[in-house]
Write an enzyme that holds these catalytic residues in place. Sequence first.
Site, PDB file in Angstrom:
ATOM      1  N   GLY A  71      60.158 -24.520 137.630  1.00 49.68           N
ATOM      2  CA  GLY A  71      60.934 -24.394 136.402  1.00 49.68           C
ATOM      3  C   GLY A  71      60.135 -24.814 135.185  1.00 49.68           C
ATOM      4  O   GLY A  71      58.900 -24.662 135.133  1.00 49.68           O
ATOM      5  N   SER A  72      60.815 -25.396 134.204  1.00 54.31           N
ATOM      6  CA  SER A  72      60.189 -25.644 132.903  1.00 54.31           C
ATOM      7  C   SER A  72      59.073 -26.663 132.920  1.00 54.31           C
ATOM      8  O   SER A  72      58.287 -26.735 131.966  1.00 54.31           O
ATOM      9  CB  SER A  72      61.258 -26.056 131.892  1.00 54.31           C
ATOM     10  N   VAL A  73      58.952 -27.477 133.959  1.00 49.53           N
ATOM     11  CA  VAL A  73      57.790 -28.367 134.053  1.00 49.53           C
ATOM     12  C   VAL A  73      56.514 -27.537 134.065  1.00 49.53           C
ATOM     13  O   VAL A  73      55.468 -27.960 133.556  1.00 49.53           O
ATOM     14  CB  VAL A  73      57.884 -29.268 135.311  1.00 49.53           C
TER      15      VAL A  73
END
Length: 535
Positions: A270-272
């Site tokens: 995801g956004s990591v």
Amino acid sequence: MFFALIVRLIWIQGINSEKLAMAVERQSTADITLKPQRGNIYDVNGNILACNVPAGDVFAAPKFIKNPEKASEELYKYLNMDKDSLYKILSNKNSEWAVLGRSIPLENINKIKSLNIPGIYVEDTFMRNYPNGKMLSQVLGFTGIDGNGLYGLEYSLDKYLSGVPGREISLVDAEGRKVGVPSKLYKPTNGDNIVLTIDSVIQSYTEKAIKNGYEKYKPQDGITAIVMNPKTGEILAMANLPDFDPNNPQDVPSQEYWSNPAISSIYEPGSVFKVITASAALESAVVTPNEKFYDPGYYIVSGRKIRSWTVLGDITFSQAIEKSSDTVFMQVVERLGLDTFYKYIYAFGFGSPTGIELPGEASGMILLKSKVYPVDLATMSFGQGIAVTPIQMITAFSAVINGGNLMVPHIVKYIEEGDKIIKEYKPQIVRQVISKKTSDTMKYILEKTVTEGTAQTAQVPGYTVGGKTGTTENYAPGKYVASFAGFAPVENPKIAVLVLVKNPTQNGYMGGEVAAPIAQEILRDTLRYYDTVKK
């Protein structure tokens, strides 16, 4: 008759003498394997994590047991064996030697010795013990009944820990008792000791934090946390829930509890993962931190509208990282291009094992470039359509904030034979992925992500913290992986932390509301510990 006796005597003493002598020797000797002491495992401060405690191995010579039924009745309760099975072994007069039990606890061994049953032998030995119970269970693993490593470091480093067995050959009397000194004795060589990079204090902080998170968020598929020294690649803590007690590894509902999700499970980051995309874009100079973008809440790729979870309007690229705009990252990855994007994916170590000393490490899953379409490229920019392991993610994240160097993660400090270090695991740079300038830029953008963006729950009063949140729908509606990768202090990172919460069922599901608070607890306690003890 006299002639027949002479012929028989010649046959016994001449032609068949060697065979008969061997038979006599087998009946009058005991050949016992002597187990070596297995090496201990220590944390970086010398605290024992795995060791040996006194125990015993129990053997039987059935031909010397006069009353197998009585012996079975007296023995079975101390051997974890049912009475009928034991009787079957002890009454088999065709069997010269039988193993009744290995690594029997000392209390039971003393009771067996007190019975003084002819034909029953006890060899003093040891059994594996993990004095901290469940602490570090999936990392340490455990040994089998024969003392060989089966999981974790006990398995991967078994060749160092196990040592070399010895051998004892002794004369025995008519009742099977050893007589005099051994006729042959080959002493065992004890195993080597292992010293880890793990700090038990930080490990205890990490396990406490994920336990609190487990109780609060009730994740269906557990929690994983890793703490790393970003400059050296040393693992300071590695914890998972659910876990198990390596002293009693069978007391779990499933053998899956024995595996280590920190290195063996894969997930969409995801956004990591935007940290990786942003670093690649800044290093390749296709974007600048203050460049303006517009986020209407979606982006059209090959005629398909891909929605973002944000609608931010006019923002800079730095703000797109801080507020986690999918829209901006889809635009930036188009500029970067497939070839360059993949070059950085592989340069950051995704798609191949990191080489950490633990067994069972997965490689992750990266689409073949030939299979990647524009929509795939767009979603990969914000961490969907790509699968990584937690150890890969924290290693790559550490490269972003340590000056740009991808390190080999390692959990073993050194191996020692007695007082002599025979193998040392020093920090090892795989490659420089981004420049120090790009790394410094990313550090301070990630600091603003914590102070002003999606990761404000990771703030630690009195310290500068940077990080990035992530939330990924986990292949099913309503199921999410909430994650957070963070570091501190920003100006000189000493620790990096990654936390994954898999399918939380209460009190939220976003990375900022679920994973970041757990990481905050780990960061807070560890930073205070460093300030008071590690100065």
